[in-house]
Design a protein around this motif. Structure first.
Motif, PDB file in Angstrom:
ATOM      1  N   ASN A   1      -4.900 -14.366  24.309  1.00 50.84           N
ATOM      2  CA  ASN A   1      -4.250 -14.180  25.611  1.00 50.84           C
ATOM      3  C   ASN A   1      -5.274 -14.073  26.743  1.00 50.84           C
ATOM      4  N   ALA A   2      -6.418 -13.490  26.463  1.00 51.80           N
ATOM      5  CA  ALA A   2      -7.428 -13.334  27.502  1.00 51.80           C
ATOM      6  C   ALA A   2      -7.954 -14.693  27.971  1.00 51.80           C
ATOM      7  N   LYS A   3      -7.955 -15.652  27.067  1.00 55.96           N
ATOM      8  CA  LYS A   3      -8.445 -16.989  27.410  1.00 55.96           C
ATOM      9  C   LYS A   3      -7.311 -17.968  27.697  1.00 55.96           C
ATOM     10  N   ASN A   4      -6.062 -17.483  27.617  1.00 56.62           N
ATOM     11  CA  ASN A   4      -4.909 -18.376  27.805  1.00 56.62           C
ATOM     12  C   ASN A   4      -5.002 -19.597  26.892  1.00 56.62           C
ATOM     13  N   THR A   5      -5.408 -19.376  25.672  1.00 58.12           N
ATOM     14  CA  THR A   5      -5.640 -20.487  24.761  1.00 58.12           C
ATOM     15  C   THR A   5      -4.902 -20.274  23.449  1.00 58.12           C
ATOM     16  N   LEU A   6      -4.280 -21.337  22.994  1.00 61.34           N
ATOM     17  CA  LEU A   6      -3.554 -21.380  21.732  1.00 61.34           C
ATOM     18  C   LEU A   6      -4.351 -22.236  20.760  1.00 61.34           C
ATOM     19  N   TYR A   7      -4.357 -21.839  19.495  1.00 59.46           N
ATOM     20  CA  TYR A   7      -5.119 -22.571  18.489  1.00 59.46           C
ATOM     21  C   TYR A   7      -4.237 -22.959  17.313  1.00 59.46           C
ATOM     22  N   LEU A   8      -4.655 -24.015  16.623  1.00 62.25           N
ATOM     23  CA  LEU A   8      -4.054 -24.380  15.352  1.00 62.25           C
ATOM     24  C   LEU A   8      -5.184 -24.765  14.406  1.00 62.25           C
ATOM     25  N   GLN A   9      -5.438 -23.898  13.447  1.00 61.71           N
ATOM     26  CA  GLN A   9      -6.424 -24.190  12.427  1.00 61.71           C
ATOM     27  C   GLN A   9      -5.733 -24.941  11.306  1.00 61.71           C
TER      28      GLN A   9
ATOM     29  N   ALA B   1       4.250 -25.070  14.106  1.00 62.56           N
ATOM     30  CA  ALA B   1       3.984 -23.631  14.039  1.00 62.56           C
ATOM     31  C   ALA B   1       4.312 -23.026  15.396  1.00 62.56           C
ATOM     32  N   VAL B   2       4.863 -21.827  15.370  1.00 63.45           N
ATOM     33  CA  VAL B   2       5.301 -21.155  16.594  1.00 63.45           C
ATOM     34  C   VAL B   2       4.866 -19.692  16.564  1.00 63.45           C
ATOM     35  N   ILE B   3       4.438 -19.203  17.712  1.00 62.86           N
ATOM     36  CA  ILE B   3       4.226 -17.767  17.888  1.00 62.86           C
ATOM     37  C   ILE B   3       5.277 -17.268  18.860  1.00 62.86           C
ATOM     38  N   GLY B   4       6.086 -16.313  18.430  1.00 59.59           N
ATOM     39  CA  GLY B   4       7.096 -15.744  19.294  1.00 59.59           C
ATOM     40  C   GLY B   4       6.482 -14.793  20.305  1.00 59.59           C
ATOM     41  N   GLY B   5       7.311 -14.384  21.275  1.00 55.27           N
ATOM     42  CA  GLY B   5       6.831 -13.454  22.282  1.00 55.27           C
ATOM     43  C   GLY B   5       6.394 -12.120  21.701  1.00 55.27           C
ATOM     44  N   ASP B   6       6.906 -11.797  20.519  1.00 52.21           N
ATOM     45  CA  ASP B   6       6.532 -10.540  19.865  1.00 52.21           C
ATOM     46  C   ASP B   6       5.342 -10.699  18.941  1.00 52.21           C
ATOM     47  N   GLY B   7       4.776 -11.893  18.908  1.00 50.22           N
ATOM     48  CA  GLY B   7       3.610 -12.140  18.066  1.00 50.22           C
ATOM     49  C   GLY B   7       3.933 -12.639  16.678  1.00 50.22           C
ATOM     50  N   SER B   8       5.189 -12.716  16.338  1.00 48.38           N
ATOM     51  CA  SER B   8       5.568 -13.213  15.015  1.00 48.38           C
ATOM     52  C   SER B   8       5.282 -14.708  14.918  1.00 48.38           C
ATOM     53  N   THR B   9       4.985 -15.163  13.727  1.00 45.76           N
ATOM     54  CA  THR B   9       4.649 -16.572  13.537  1.00 45.76           C
ATOM     55  C   THR B   9       5.608 -17.214  12.539  1.00 45.76           C
TER      56      THR B   9
ATOM     57  N   CYS C   1       6.995 -17.733  24.278  1.00 43.49           N
ATOM     58  CA  CYS C   1       6.837 -18.444  23.014  1.00 43.49           C
ATOM     59  C   CYS C   1       5.814 -19.554  23.217  1.00 43.49           C
ATOM     60  N   THR C   2       4.952 -19.736  22.251  1.00 37.62           N
ATOM     61  CA  THR C   2       4.006 -20.849  22.277  1.00 37.62           C
ATOM     62  C   THR C   2       4.008 -21.503  20.904  1.00 37.62           C
ATOM     63  N   GLY C   3       3.744 -22.788  20.895  1.00 35.76           N
ATOM     64  CA  GLY C   3       3.811 -23.457  19.609  1.00 35.76           C
ATOM     65  C   GLY C   3       3.131 -24.807  19.586  1.00 35.76           C
ATOM     66  N   TRP C   4       3.014 -25.321  18.380  1.00 33.38           N
ATOM     67  CA  TRP C   4       2.471 -26.656  18.145  1.00 33.38           C
ATOM     68  C   TRP C   4       3.552 -27.541  17.538  1.00 33.38           C
ATOM     69  N   PHE C   5       3.620 -28.766  18.039  1.00 32.64           N
ATOM     70  CA  PHE C   5       4.560 -29.756  17.557  1.00 32.64           C
ATOM     71  C   PHE C   5       3.765 -30.993  17.171  1.00 32.64           C
ATOM     72  N   ARG C   6       4.392 -31.875  16.403  1.00 27.00           N
ATOM     73  CA  ARG C   6       3.741 -33.138  16.088  1.00 27.00           C
ATOM     74  C   ARG C   6       4.786 -34.241  15.998  1.00 27.00           C
ATOM     75  N   GLN C   7       4.306 -35.460  16.276  1.00 29.83           N
ATOM     76  CA  GLN C   7       5.177 -36.622  16.173  1.00 29.83           C
ATOM     77  C   GLN C   7       4.385 -37.765  15.570  1.00 29.83           C
TER      78      GLN C   7
ATOM     79  N   ALA D   1       3.043 -26.381  23.316  1.00 30.50           N
ATOM     80  CA  ALA D   1       4.140 -26.126  24.233  1.00 30.50           C
ATOM     81  C   ALA D   1       4.293 -24.633  24.446  1.00 30.50           C
ATOM     82  N   ALA D   2       4.921 -24.291  25.561  1.00 32.86           N
ATOM     83  CA  ALA D   2       5.236 -22.893  25.859  1.00 32.86           C
ATOM     84  C   ALA D   2       6.631 -22.834  26.465  1.00 32.86           C
ATOM     85  N   GLY D   3       7.311 -21.726  26.192  1.00 33.22           N
ATOM     86  CA  GLY D   3       8.665 -21.624  26.690  1.00 33.22           C
ATOM     87  C   GLY D   3       9.078 -20.196  26.952  1.00 33.22           C
ATOM     88  N   TYR D   4      10.010 -20.027  27.912  1.00 30.81           N
ATOM     89  CA  TYR D   4      10.475 -18.699  28.284  1.00 30.81           C
ATOM     90  C   TYR D   4      11.608 -18.203  27.390  1.00 30.81           C
ATOM     91  N   ASN D   5      12.252 -19.114  26.661  1.00 30.10           N
ATOM     92  CA  ASN D   5      13.383 -18.703  25.843  1.00 30.10           C
ATOM     93  C   ASN D   5      12.918 -17.771  24.734  1.00 30.10           C
TER      94      ASN D   5
END
Length: 119
Positions: A73-81, A49-57, A33-39, A96-100
Motif C-alpha cells: 500500500n505504501a508504494k501503491n503497487t500490486l504484485y503477482l508472483q 487472483a484477487v485481494i479484497g478490501g479486507d486483505g483476503s485473497t 479490491c485489487t486483482g489480476w486478470f488474464r486473457q 484492476a482495482a474496484g470500489y465494489n
C-alpha cells in the motif's frame, strides 16, 4: 483519475517464474479490491487472483499453489508472483482495482503485460 501500469511480463520456459507488478498512479484507497486478470487468444478474460478490501485473497483453481498475489500500500503497487509456469498460463495479464466491496466489478484497468510460457 487513476492509472494502473503493469510491468514484468515476458517469455519464460515451462517451470520458470515471473513477477508482475502493477503500479497505481493517483489515489487508491487501501480498502479497494485489487486483482489480476488474464486473457488468452480466443478465450474470455478470467480473474486470476484477487485481494479484497479486507486483505483476503482468492485464486482461480488452475493457479492455486503456484501464484501469489500481494500488495504494498505504501508504494501503491500490486504484485503477482508466478511460479511453476505452464504453457497454459500464456496470456495477456491485466491488473484492476474496484470500489465494489464484493470485488464483483472493476473501475480501473491497466493496459496489460504479455506472459508467454514455452514448453
Amino acid at each position: 483519475q487513476v492509472q494502473m501500469v503493469e510491468s514484468g511480463g515476458g517469455s519464460v520456459q515451462a517451470g520458470g517464474s515471473l513477477r508482475l507488478s502493477c503500479e497505481a498512479y493517483g489515489y487508491i484507497p487501501s480498502s479497494l479490491c485489487t486483482g489480476w486478470f488474464r486473457q488468452a487468444p480466443g478465450k474470455e478474460r478470467e480473474a486470476v487472483a484477487v485481494i479484497g478490501g479486507d486483505g483476503s485473497t482468492s485464486y482461480t483453481n488452475p493457479v492455486k499453489g503456484r501464484f501469489t498475489i500481494s500488495k504494498d500500500n505504501a508504494k501503491n503497487t500490486l504484485y503477482l508472483q508466478m511460479n511453476s509456469l505452464k504453457p497454459e498460463d500464456t496470456a495477456m495479464y491485466y491488473c484492476a482495482a474496484g470500489y465494489n466491496f464484493r470485488c464483483s466489478s472493476w473501475d480501473y484497468w491497466g493496459q496489460g503485460t504479455q506472459v508467454t510460457v514455452s514448453s
